[in-house]
Design a protein around this motif. Structure first.
Motif, PDB file in Angstrom:
ATOM      1  N   GLY A 124       9.464  21.942 -43.392  1.00 54.15           N
ATOM      2  CA  GLY A 124       8.491  21.753 -44.460  1.00 54.15           C
ATOM      3  C   GLY A 124       8.571  22.737 -45.590  1.00 54.15           C
ATOM      4  O   GLY A 124       7.818  22.611 -46.559  1.00 54.15           O
ATOM      5  N   GLY A 130       4.735  18.813 -47.638  1.00 55.91           N
ATOM      6  CA  GLY A 130       5.125  17.747 -46.722  1.00 55.91           C
ATOM      7  C   GLY A 130       3.961  17.201 -45.930  1.00 55.91           C
ATOM      8  O   GLY A 130       2.803  17.641 -46.075  1.00 55.91           O
ATOM      9  N   ASN A 131       4.264  16.226 -45.058  1.00 53.86           N
ATOM     10  CA  ASN A 131       3.260  15.557 -44.218  1.00 53.86           C
ATOM     11  C   ASN A 131       3.114  16.286 -42.894  1.00 53.86           C
ATOM     12  O   ASN A 131       4.109  16.630 -42.246  1.00 53.86           O
ATOM     13  CB  ASN A 131       3.668  14.104 -43.976  1.00 53.86           C
ATOM     14  CG  ASN A 131       3.763  13.317 -45.271  1.00 53.86           C
ATOM     15  OD1 ASN A 131       2.976  13.520 -46.183  1.00 53.86           O
ATOM     16  ND2 ASN A 131       4.735  12.415 -45.346  1.00 53.86           N
ATOM     17  N   LEU A 132       1.875  16.482 -42.467  1.00 57.98           N
ATOM     18  CA  LEU A 132       1.598  17.253 -41.261  1.00 57.98           C
ATOM     19  C   LEU A 132       1.768  16.408 -40.003  1.00 57.98           C
ATOM     20  O   LEU A 132       1.496  15.210 -40.000  1.00 57.98           O
ATOM     21  CB  LEU A 132       0.169  17.795 -41.277  1.00 57.98           C
ATOM     22  CG  LEU A 132      -0.059  19.150 -41.955  1.00 57.98           C
ATOM     23  CD1 LEU A 132       0.066  19.029 -43.461  1.00 57.98           C
ATOM     24  CD2 LEU A 132      -1.427  19.707 -41.584  1.00 57.98           C
ATOM     25  N   ARG A 157       1.936  21.096 -37.810  1.00 53.19           N
ATOM     26  CA  ARG A 157       3.260  21.615 -38.154  1.00 53.19           C
ATOM     27  C   ARG A 157       3.966  20.647 -39.097  1.00 53.19           C
ATOM     28  O   ARG A 157       3.674  19.440 -39.102  1.00 53.19           O
ATOM     29  CB  ARG A 157       4.121  21.808 -36.894  1.00 53.19           C
ATOM     30  CG  ARG A 157       3.717  22.987 -36.046  1.00 53.19           C
ATOM     31  CD  ARG A 157       4.627  23.130 -34.833  1.00 53.19           C
ATOM     32  NE  ARG A 157       6.028  23.276 -35.193  1.00 53.19           N
ATOM     33  CZ  ARG A 157       6.594  24.417 -35.559  1.00 53.19           C
ATOM     34  NH1 ARG A 157       5.874  25.513 -35.627  1.00 53.19           N
ATOM     35  NH2 ARG A 157       7.876  24.476 -35.832  1.00 53.19           N
ATOM     36  N   ILE A 158       4.892  21.194 -39.878  1.00 51.19           N
ATOM     37  CA  ILE A 158       5.753  20.382 -40.726  1.00 51.19           C
ATOM     38  C   ILE A 158       7.190  20.844 -40.459  1.00 51.19           C
ATOM     39  O   ILE A 158       7.601  21.895 -40.947  1.00 51.19           O
ATOM     40  CB  ILE A 158       5.423  20.533 -42.218  1.00 51.19           C
ATOM     41  CG1 ILE A 158       3.947  20.231 -42.476  1.00 51.19           C
ATOM     42  CG2 ILE A 158       6.302  19.608 -43.057  1.00 51.19           C
ATOM     43  CD1 ILE A 158       3.531  20.378 -43.927  1.00 51.19           C
ATOM     44  N   ASP A 192      10.783  25.551 -40.632  1.00 54.25           N
ATOM     45  CA  ASP A 192       9.554  24.933 -40.138  1.00 54.25           C
ATOM     46  C   ASP A 192       8.347  25.778 -40.518  1.00 54.25           C
ATOM     47  O   ASP A 192       8.439  27.016 -40.624  1.00 54.25           O
ATOM     48  CB  ASP A 192       9.604  24.779 -38.620  1.00 54.25           C
ATOM     49  CG  ASP A 192      10.755  23.903 -38.162  1.00 54.25           C
ATOM     50  OD1 ASP A 192      11.267  23.129 -38.991  1.00 54.25           O
ATOM     51  OD2 ASP A 192      11.139  24.001 -36.976  1.00 54.25           O
ATOM     52  N   THR A 205      -1.500  15.645 -46.127  1.00 54.94           N
ATOM     53  CA  THR A 205      -0.262  16.038 -46.802  1.00 54.94           C
ATOM     54  C   THR A 205      -0.477  17.378 -47.490  1.00 54.94           C
ATOM     55  O   THR A 205      -1.440  17.547 -48.248  1.00 54.94           O
ATOM     56  CB  THR A 205       0.156  14.994 -47.850  1.00 54.94           C
ATOM     57  OG1 THR A 205       0.381  13.741 -47.201  1.00 54.94           O
ATOM     58  CG2 THR A 205       1.442  15.415 -48.561  1.00 54.94           C
TER      59      THR A 205
END
Length: 344
Positions: A148, A118-120, A144-145, A83, A99
């Motif tokens: 990610g 990645g997408n937040l 956070r991701i 993470d 993103t």
């Protein structure tokens, strides 16, 4: 009785902090403004990598420069996901809906250990009107991701003595350390475990790697009587969340709570010069500031007040989560709170 695994962490299997820099794109006009030059430079450098040459400086209102933080466990292998937390470093208003583009994560030695993308997931929100008024809930510039980042390089093993491991207590306690030593001695015999202090127990382990893993697996299931722990109160300053354990209580104290409200209103007036004076018509901004304080209510918390009564008393005062954080901090400063106050 509590399994040993819930009380300790294996020494050497520590977390290593990673940090990186990247760009979040896809923001709905809430990104960095044009005066943030490093965001525009980063965007230009990224476009050049794809063979795109800019004729003019890119506008960055949909892009935000961010710092990336992650913890890498020493037993995490390449290919596994971890993470990450993403925080704005410019003047972006919000990262919601953004993103993160591919960015390297560095260790303290300067080596790249993971790549993030990645997408937040953002827990805050903000809204702004045309006249400059705005409303913000929590912190929309941090997200956070989950999973990610993909690990590309494992952490080098520590050079600790292979014949011993240290069991580090998650919550230091002399009682718990003594009970762990007694439980391991009763199961494996004398000389296997030695409690060094309130935070560590040293255990002799087999030197063969296969036997070592089997022995540590047996350690995890050893039942241990946990020593008395001070209750905890955790305050999340970003979201206003307050979590209290069941054994929290306060000493006798009087609590007063009131709200101070500051209201600022602005208006525009026209200043018209007299005829033939040669002056010009001007706009003049007028501001009116008023302050009002609600009548404070006081309540008395008797000695040994339980968690239920604490919550009921604070609700009676009309305390919001933000007010509750302030009240708890004040009780802690006054020495009336029998708990560890942790702010995250």
């Amino acid at each position: 009785m509590t399994p040993l695994l819930n009380l300790v962490e294996i020494g050497g299997e520590r977390k290593n902090q990673l940090v990186g820099y990247g760009l979040v794109v896809g923001l709905d006009g809430s990104g960095d403004r044009n005066q943030v030059t490093f965001t525009a430079q980063s965007m230009s450098n990224m476009l050049r990598q794809f063979g795109i040459q800019e004729e003019t400086r890119a506008k960055t209102k949909n892009v935000a420069a961010v710092s990336i933080h992650a913890d890498l466990n020493s037993v995490t292998s390449p290919g596994q996901q971890i993470d990450i937390t993403v925080s704005s470093v410019g003047d972006a208003k919000s990262l919601k809906g953004g993103t993160l583009l591919l960015a390297p994560l560095y260790g303290v030695d300067g080596e790249v250990y993971a790549f993030a993308q990645g997408n937040l997931v953002v827990g805050g929100a903000s809204a702004e009107g045309g006249d400059g008024s705005s409303v913000t809930v929590n912190v929309p510039t941090v997200g956070r991701i989950p999973g990610g980042a993909i690990v590309e390089k494992a952490v080098p093993p520590s050079g600790a003595d292979a014949s011993f491991v240290s069991l580090n207590l998650k919550t230091p306690s002399f009682q718990s350390a003594r009970n762990i030593e007694s439980a391991l001695t009763a199961k494996f015999g004398g000389g296997v475990a030695t409690a060094y202090n309130a935070g560590a127990v040293r255990v002799r382990v087999p030197s063969d790697p296969s036997m070592r893993v089997n022995f540590l697996a047996m350690l995890e299931d050893v039942p241990v009587k946990e020593g008395r722990q001070r209750p905890r109160i955790v305050l999340n300053s970003r979201t206003g969340t307050v979590v209290m354990s069941d054994t929290v209580y306060v000493r006798r104290a009087a609590v007063a709570h009131g709200n101070l409200t500051v209201a600022i209103s602005e208006s525009t007036q026209i200043s018209q010069p007299n005829a033939l004076s040669g002056g010009t018509t001007e706009r003049v901004r007028r501001s009116t500031v008023s302050m009002a304080e609600d009548k404070a209510r006081m309540t008395v918390m008797p000695e040994g007040t339980s968690l239920d009564k604490i919550v009921a008393s604070l609700n009676e005062l009309g305390a919001t989560p933000s007010d509750l954080m302030s009240i708890l901090q004040a009780l802690d400063e006054a020495g009336a709170l029998d708990a560890d106050l942790i702010v995250i």
